[in-house]
Design an enzyme around this catalytic site. Structure first.
Site, PDB file in Angstrom:
ATOM      1  CG  ASP A  86      -9.070  -2.891  12.698  1.00 20.53           C
ATOM      2  OD1 ASP A  86      -8.079  -3.401  12.134  1.00 20.53           O
ATOM      3  OD2 ASP A  86      -9.622  -1.853  12.284  1.00 20.53           O
ATOM      4  CD  GLU A 103      -8.999   0.547   7.954  1.00 15.19           C
ATOM      5  OE1 GLU A 103      -8.917  -0.287   8.872  1.00 15.19           O
ATOM      6  OE2 GLU A 103      -8.361   1.610   7.950  1.00 15.19           O
ATOM      7  CG  ASP A 155      -0.293  -0.572   2.471  1.00 20.64           C
ATOM      8  OD1 ASP A 155       0.922  -0.348   2.663  1.00 20.64           O
ATOM      9  OD2 ASP A 155      -0.988  -1.237   3.260  1.00 20.64           O
ATOM     10  CG  HIS A 175      -6.477  -3.163   9.146  1.00 20.23           C
ATOM     11  ND1 HIS A 175      -6.540  -2.417  10.290  1.00 20.23           N
ATOM     12  CD2 HIS A 175      -5.325  -2.820   8.537  1.00 20.23           C
ATOM     13  CE1 HIS A 175      -5.474  -1.653  10.390  1.00 20.23           C
ATOM     14  NE2 HIS A 175      -4.707  -1.883   9.330  1.00 20.23           N
TER      15      HIS A 175
END
Length: 263
Positions: free
Chosen positions: A141, A148, A72, A143
């Site tokens: 979380d 996400e 990314d 991801h």
């Protein structure tokens, strides 16, 4: 899915680096084609990168026939920005190994047409023959890359809006200023990662324990995009003891038992 449980961050990082090195060398023995390696940024892979650099300098591990694709990049940050992933990768890996500059692929967050940049990235991966091994980390979380929670598990490279929680976590790289963290990023999709022949995910520390528990013991769900690794033929998670804090005792013992002969 394999779950490799090491004592601490250092041991897990070394295990991952040696696994990557073995994969590069194994392909070189049977093919002249480049080894295609997917790479992450962030603090998690730094130990693995340090070990790969050491192996290059002290053990002759070569990256001359390796092509890399990063996961990314922030939208709007030029390559020379102190917090761009271009700069991160050069400072922490590429500047210390023998990889040709032409073999390095990182998404361009300043491209005029971001959708075209994402499509081009997928095309470049395909042209390279697909990714042999994708190394990655995971968010608190669950991801994967910047996919996400509630991202599609078949998603491909695209533009993503970052959640507030992700920006809070990443603010430490921007002098603690959450407003300085870009709100958009270009990211490979979950489907892009799962298309790799092998996926190796690093999960270290107590803060990642709930994500690990959801990914290993929970259902395969877009609520935790890492859980998609359950459906991969060659998925490996390397973790430390702290990251196992929320696993059931029986789960912990199972993975310790089946890996004891692979040490």
């Amino acid at each position: 899915m394999r779950l490799i449980i090491e004592n601490d961050y250092a041991a897990g990082s070394v295990w991952a680096a040696r696994h990557i090195a073995a994969a590069i060398r194994a392909k070189a023995k049977v093919s002249d084609k480049p080894f295609v390696l997917g790479l992450p940024t962030g603090s998690t892979p730094l130990g693995t990168y340090r070990e790969l650099i050491r192996m290059h300098k002290e053990e002759g591990l070569s990256f001359r026939n390796v092509i890399t694709f990063n996961m990314d990049e922030y939208v709007g940050l030029p390559a020379d920005h102190p917090q761009s992933y271009h700069r991160f990768m050069h400072e922490n890996l590429f500047d210390h190994i023998d990889i040709p500059a032409s073999n390095v692929n990182i998404l361009d967050g300043t491209a005029e047409d971001l959708e075209a940049e994402c499509a081009s990235y997928e095309a470049r991966i395909e042209a390279a023959g697909g990714i042999d091994l994708f190394l990655g980390g995971v968010g608190e979380d669950g991801h994967l890359a910047f996919n996400e929670p509630f991202s599609s598990l078949v998603s491909r490279t695209r533009v993503k809006t970052l959640t507030y929680d992700t920006k809070v976590v990443n603010a430490r790289f921007f002098d603690g200023d959450i407003d300085a963290v870009p709100s958009l990023a270009l990211t490979v999709g979950v489907g892009t990662v799962l298309s790799a022949k092998e996926v190796l995910i690093l999960v270290f520390g107590y803060k990642k324990s709930r994500a690990l528990q959801a990914a290993v013991e929970g259902a395969c769900s877009h609520c935790c995009t890492l859980s998609a690794l359950q459906a991969h033929r060659h998925g490996i998670v390397v973790c430390d003891e702290l990251a196992c804090s929320d696993l059931k005792v029986s789960t912990y013992r199972y993975f310790k038992d089946i890996e004891k002969d692979n040490l």
